[in-house]
Enzyme design. Sequence first.
Site, PDB file in Angstrom:
ATOM      1  N   CYS A  79      27.380  22.488  21.082  1.00 39.05           N
ATOM      2  CA  CYS A  79      26.401  20.963  21.063  1.00 39.05           C
ATOM      3  C   CYS A  79      26.929  20.423  20.198  1.00 39.05           C
ATOM      4  O   CYS A  79      26.619  20.312  19.278  1.00 39.05           O
ATOM      5  CB  CYS A  79      25.380  21.978  20.358  1.00 39.05           C
ATOM      6  SG  CYS A  79      24.107  22.127  20.426  1.00 39.05           S
ATOM      7  N   CYS A  86      26.051  15.432  25.606  1.00 32.36           N
ATOM      8  CA  CYS A  86      25.820  16.758  25.557  1.00 32.36           C
ATOM      9  C   CYS A  86      26.446  17.897  26.225  1.00 32.36           C
ATOM     10  O   CYS A  86      26.894  16.896  27.315  1.00 32.36           O
ATOM     11  CB  CYS A  86      24.298  16.369  25.876  1.00 32.36           C
ATOM     12  SG  CYS A  86      24.162  18.327  26.232  1.00 32.36           S
TER      13      CYS A  86
END
Length: 283
Positions: free
Chosen positions: A70, A206
């Site tokens: 992440c 992302c």
Amino acid sequence: MAIGVFDSGVGGLSVHHRLVERFAEADFVYLADQANTPYGGRPGEEIVDLTRAGCERLFALGCSLVVLACNTASGIALRRLQQTWLPGYRRDLGRPVNVLGIIVPTIEAATGLPWEHEAERRGEKVEKLDILAVFSTPATANSRVYEIEIDKRRQDVAVFSQPCPELAGLIEQGAPRVALAAAVEGHVKAIATRIGRPPDRAILGCTHYEIVGDLFRAALPPGTPLIHQPQATADALALYLERHPEFAPGTGGVRRFLTTGRPGAQSGLVEAFWGAPLRFEGA
């Protein structure tokens, strides 16, 4: 001993998929914090607390390493956890554990330079700039981690971040492709307008965005190189495990998928990306 992979939701599966391919015999536990996804719009302290809780859960399940799949957690929480939490936690636990992120390998791939390298600041005019776009969550964009760290290493690369506030949520929900394509096209057009032309290269900053990587390729000019975080992370982890044999990743080929949200099957979008049905256990 196992490798833990942590993300706010299903985006980290893009990294996890590559790690499973690369380390087929290793044991893996994937944890999605779907009860709190997405992280991109949350305050920094909250991101740190949620990331620490996820790591603690994975260590309690026997993981020796946790990969933060992440960008938001890696950019906001990783350094804090490594400096202020992990040393004491290791002592209390009585065994070696560590947390790794995905931003360092991504920046190494984008610059072609090791993390330790810092360019000598000559102040000379750069004749030709390499324009690098970073599509990311608002929290990652606001951290300016890509701009700061790439500028330390390459004066000939200009980084422009494009926050995509709704995109991770749409992917998490398994939104229709027409809605996803419209969102991606909008962000690609927005950054090209800001720059004054399309970027030379792009980072999908992302891990959710890898799931719709084909939509980014379609929206960007043909042939625009994409820097893929899953491959960069797998390469970096292989080197790390060679240097640190104390973090044995297991040999049973175990695969567990956990969620803090609703257990069960995932969306068709996610399963199509993974290539097989996926069922998550409750964490």
